[in-house]
Design a protein around this motif. Sequence first.
Motif, PDB file in Angstrom:
ATOM      1  N   MET A   1       0.703  -1.190  -0.083  1.00  0.00           N
ATOM      2  CA  MET A   1       0.105  -0.085  -0.144  1.00  0.00           C
ATOM      3  C   MET A   1       0.850   1.256  -0.073  1.00  0.00           C
ATOM      4  SD  MET A   1      -2.904   1.068   2.534  1.00  0.00           S
ATOM      5  CE  MET A   1      -3.362  -0.582   2.811  1.00  0.00           C
ATOM      6  N   SER A   2       0.509   2.088  -0.915  1.00  0.00           N
ATOM      7  CA  SER A   2       1.220   3.445  -0.936  1.00  0.00           C
ATOM      8  C   SER A   2       1.356   4.251   0.349  1.00  0.00           C
ATOM      9  CB  SER A   2       0.580   4.280  -1.997  1.00  0.00           C
ATOM     10  OG  SER A   2      -0.275   4.839  -1.452  1.00  0.00           O
ATOM     11  N   ASP A   3       2.573   5.114   0.692  1.00  0.00           N
ATOM     12  CA  ASP A   3       2.700   5.744   1.853  1.00  0.00           C
ATOM     13  C   ASP A   3       1.550   6.876   1.852  1.00  0.00           C
ATOM     14  OD1 ASP A   3       4.961   4.408   2.563  1.00  0.00           O
ATOM     15  OD2 ASP A   3       6.144   5.858   1.830  1.00  0.00           O
ATOM     16  N   PHE A   4       1.156   7.418   0.825  1.00  0.00           N
ATOM     17  CA  PHE A   4      -0.129   8.298   0.750  1.00  0.00           C
ATOM     18  C   PHE A   4      -1.226   7.592   1.182  1.00  0.00           C
ATOM     19  CE2 PHE A   4      -3.558  10.214  -1.366  1.00  0.00           C
ATOM     20  CZ  PHE A   4      -3.521  11.357  -0.881  1.00  0.00           C
ATOM     21  N   ASN A   5      -1.875   6.437   0.911  1.00  0.00           N
ATOM     22  CA  ASN A   5      -2.850   5.734   1.421  1.00  0.00           C
ATOM     23  C   ASN A   5      -2.755   5.548   2.729  1.00  0.00           C
ATOM     24  OD1 ASN A   5      -4.180   5.824  -0.929  1.00  0.00           O
ATOM     25  ND2 ASN A   5      -4.099   3.523  -1.388  1.00  0.00           N
ATOM     26  N   GLN A   6      -1.639   4.974   3.090  1.00  0.00           N
ATOM     27  CA  GLN A   6      -1.281   4.768   4.650  1.00  0.00           C
ATOM     28  C   GLN A   6      -1.629   6.006   5.692  1.00  0.00           C
ATOM     29  OE1 GLN A   6      -1.178   2.417   6.252  1.00  0.00           O
ATOM     30  NE2 GLN A   6       0.119   0.683   5.414  1.00  0.00           N
ATOM     31  N   GLN A   7      -0.892   7.293   5.154  1.00  0.00           N
ATOM     32  CA  GLN A   7      -1.065   8.210   5.762  1.00  0.00           C
ATOM     33  C   GLN A   7      -2.672   8.806   5.757  1.00  0.00           C
ATOM     34  OE1 GLN A   7       1.082  11.643   4.060  1.00  0.00           O
ATOM     35  NE2 GLN A   7       0.518  13.050   5.602  1.00  0.00           N
ATOM     36  N   VAL A   8      -3.373   8.814   4.713  1.00  0.00           N
ATOM     37  CA  VAL A   8      -4.663   9.030   4.716  1.00  0.00           C
ATOM     38  C   VAL A   8      -5.592   8.207   5.722  1.00  0.00           C
ATOM     39  CG1 VAL A   8      -7.037   8.939   3.242  1.00  0.00           C
ATOM     40  CG2 VAL A   8      -4.672   9.988   2.724  1.00  0.00           C
ATOM     41  N   ILE A   9      -5.219   6.937   5.554  1.00  0.00           N
ATOM     42  CA  ILE A   9      -5.956   5.752   6.571  1.00  0.00           C
ATOM     43  C   ILE A   9      -5.729   6.317   8.062  1.00  0.00           C
ATOM     44  CG2 ILE A   9      -5.931   3.578   7.576  1.00  0.00           C
ATOM     45  CD1 ILE A   9      -5.424   2.784   4.431  1.00  0.00           C
ATOM     46  N   ALA A  10      -4.562   6.437   8.408  1.00  0.00           N
ATOM     47  CA  ALA A  10      -4.123   6.810   9.696  1.00  0.00           C
ATOM     48  C   ALA A  10      -4.958   8.199  10.246  1.00  0.00           C
ATOM     49  CB  ALA A  10      -2.709   7.082   9.989  1.00  0.00           C
ATOM     50  N   GLU A  11      -4.787   9.049   9.203  1.00  0.00           N
ATOM     51  CA  GLU A  11      -5.525  10.404   9.607  1.00  0.00           C
ATOM     52  C   GLU A  11      -7.051   9.937   9.769  1.00  0.00           C
ATOM     53  OE1 GLU A  11      -5.834  14.935   7.908  1.00  0.00           O
ATOM     54  OE2 GLU A  11      -4.779  13.477   6.851  1.00  0.00           O
ATOM     55  N   PHE A  12      -7.603   9.521   9.093  1.00  0.00           N
ATOM     56  CA  PHE A  12      -9.158   9.272   8.916  1.00  0.00           C
ATOM     57  C   PHE A  12      -9.357   8.380  10.413  1.00  0.00           C
ATOM     58  CE2 PHE A  12     -12.413   6.040   8.449  1.00  0.00           C
ATOM     59  CZ  PHE A  12     -13.616   6.511   7.435  1.00  0.00           C
ATOM     60  N   ARG A  13      -8.758   7.660  10.679  1.00  0.00           N
ATOM     61  CA  ARG A  13      -9.011   6.739  12.061  1.00  0.00           C
ATOM     62  C   ARG A  13      -8.688   7.604  13.215  1.00  0.00           C
ATOM     63  NH1 ARG A  13      -6.306   0.902   9.718  1.00  0.00           N
ATOM     64  NH2 ARG A  13      -8.408   0.252   8.934  1.00  0.00           N
ATOM     65  N   ALA A  14      -7.571   8.453  13.155  1.00  0.00           N
ATOM     66  CA  ALA A  14      -7.418   9.328  14.461  1.00  0.00           C
ATOM     67  C   ALA A  14      -8.432  10.512  14.501  1.00  0.00           C
ATOM     68  CB  ALA A  14      -5.774   9.998  13.949  1.00  0.00           C
ATOM     69  N   ASN A  15      -8.942  10.631  13.293  1.00  0.00           N
ATOM     70  CA  ASN A  15     -10.048  12.017  13.208  1.00  0.00           C
ATOM     71  C   ASN A  15     -11.434  11.726  13.031  1.00  0.00           C
ATOM     72  OD1 ASN A  15      -8.036  14.150  13.896  1.00  0.00           O
ATOM     73  ND2 ASN A  15      -7.105  13.526  11.856  1.00  0.00           N
ATOM     74  N   HIS A  16     -12.090  10.456  13.360  1.00  0.00           N
ATOM     75  CA  HIS A  16     -13.189   9.943  13.057  1.00  0.00           C
ATOM     76  C   HIS A  16     -13.753  10.207  11.922  1.00  0.00           C
ATOM     77  CE1 HIS A  16     -12.973  10.083  17.768  1.00  0.00           C
ATOM     78  NE2 HIS A  16     -12.745  11.275  17.531  1.00  0.00           N
ATOM     79  N   GLY A  17     -12.902   9.933  10.846  1.00  0.00           N
ATOM     80  CA  GLY A  17     -13.325   9.846   9.467  1.00  0.00           C
ATOM     81  C   GLY A  17     -13.118  11.134   8.786  1.00  0.00           C
ATOM     82  N   ARG A  18     -12.597  12.084   9.264  1.00  0.00           N
ATOM     83  CA  ARG A  18     -12.220  13.377   8.822  1.00  0.00           C
ATOM     84  C   ARG A  18     -10.681  13.525   8.367  1.00  0.00           C
ATOM     85  NH1 ARG A  18     -15.236  14.489  12.817  1.00  0.00           N
ATOM     86  NH2 ARG A  18     -13.768  15.414  14.136  1.00  0.00           N
ATOM     87  N   VAL A  19     -10.343  13.993   7.309  1.00  0.00           N
ATOM     88  CA  VAL A  19      -8.878  14.401   6.867  1.00  0.00           C
ATOM     89  C   VAL A  19      -8.617  15.358   6.268  1.00  0.00           C
ATOM     90  CG1 VAL A  19      -8.676  11.739   6.585  1.00  0.00           C
ATOM     91  CG2 VAL A  19      -9.320  13.213   4.581  1.00  0.00           C
ATOM     92  N   GLY A  20      -7.421  15.921   6.140  1.00  0.00           N
ATOM     93  CA  GLY A  20      -7.220  17.224   5.373  1.00  0.00           C
ATOM     94  C   GLY A  20      -6.603  17.004   4.035  1.00  0.00           C
ATOM     95  N   GLY A  21      -5.899  17.974   3.781  1.00  0.00           N
ATOM     96  CA  GLY A  21      -5.486  18.029   2.316  1.00  0.00           C
ATOM     97  C   GLY A  21      -6.424  17.724   1.367  1.00  0.00           C
ATOM     98  N   ARG A  22      -6.354  17.276   0.177  1.00  0.00           N
ATOM     99  CA  ARG A  22      -7.103  17.183  -0.884  1.00  0.00           C
ATOM    100  C   ARG A  22      -8.476  16.465  -0.708  1.00  0.00           C
ATOM    101  NH1 ARG A  22      -4.317  12.742  -5.153  1.00  0.00           N
ATOM    102  NH2 ARG A  22      -5.610  11.383  -4.737  1.00  0.00           N
ATOM    103  N   PHE A  23      -8.521  15.788   0.373  1.00  0.00           N
ATOM    104  CA  PHE A  23      -9.777  15.097   0.742  1.00  0.00           C
ATOM    105  C   PHE A  23     -10.734  15.883   1.916  1.00  0.00           C
ATOM    106  CE2 PHE A  23      -7.401  11.181  -0.752  1.00  0.00           C
ATOM    107  CZ  PHE A  23      -8.225  11.092  -1.575  1.00  0.00           C
ATOM    108  N   GLU A  24     -10.058  17.162   2.289  1.00  0.00           N
ATOM    109  CA  GLU A  24     -10.614  17.853   3.281  1.00  0.00           C
ATOM    110  C   GLU A  24     -12.216  18.447   3.039  1.00  0.00           C
ATOM    111  OE1 GLU A  24      -9.953  21.860   6.464  1.00  0.00           O
ATOM    112  OE2 GLU A  24      -8.323  21.355   4.618  1.00  0.00           O
ATOM    113  N   GLY A  25     -12.958  18.114   3.849  1.00  0.00           N
ATOM    114  CA  GLY A  25     -14.359  18.382   3.806  1.00  0.00           C
ATOM    115  C   GLY A  25     -15.080  17.184   2.709  1.00  0.00           C
ATOM    116  N   ALA A  26     -14.649  16.535   2.150  1.00  0.00           N
ATOM    117  CA  ALA A  26     -15.151  15.399   1.274  1.00  0.00           C
ATOM    118  C   ALA A  26     -15.504  14.138   2.050  1.00  0.00           C
ATOM    119  CB  ALA A  26     -14.231  14.946   0.042  1.00  0.00           C
ATOM    120  N   PRO A  27     -16.678  13.486   1.626  1.00  0.00           N
ATOM    121  CA  PRO A  27     -16.834  12.305   2.507  1.00  0.00           C
ATOM    122  C   PRO A  27     -16.132  11.158   2.070  1.00  0.00           C
ATOM    123  CG  PRO A  27     -18.572  12.719   0.701  1.00  0.00           C
ATOM    124  CD  PRO A  27     -17.475  13.774   0.720  1.00  0.00           C
ATOM    125  N   LEU A  28     -15.416  10.414   2.917  1.00  0.00           N
ATOM    126  CA  LEU A  28     -14.502   9.585   2.730  1.00  0.00           C
ATOM    127  C   LEU A  28     -14.794   8.304   3.665  1.00  0.00           C
ATOM    128  CD1 LEU A  28     -11.799   9.691   1.255  1.00  0.00           C
ATOM    129  CD2 LEU A  28     -10.714  10.004   3.225  1.00  0.00           C
TER     130      LEU A  28
END
Length: 135
Positions: A1-28
Amino acid sequence: MSDFNQQVIAEFRANHGRVGGRFEGAPLLLLHSTGAKSGQERVNPMMYLRDGERYVVFASRAGADTHPDWYRNLKAHPEVRIEVGDEELAVRAVEVTGEERDRLYAQQTALYPRFGDYQDQTSRVIPVVALLPTD
């Protein structure tokens, strides 16, 4: 799995499904699928469109001319799990076709215009997959 995906997954789980960057505010959501060839669990973050009880995802692969691996995984093993916010749900993946596919893709493009760009970049029709809760 790419480092980018790993980072998004970790941020998603740490922030109750919310992430920043290019996905900020988008349903993920996080899609847990089984590799079509390997049989190993895969986890992919992706945007979704809510349609009633369904979670609709788009196999855009950013406009590439080939389908993403997760799409092939769903075709081989449609019983999967997703994480949405702090919830984990069992779902069944069903491809949406025809007018319904076109309606859902147009709705996603109206909300996130880059999905229209993705379709314009490729000769393939980008698949639309509904994830139906089975719980």
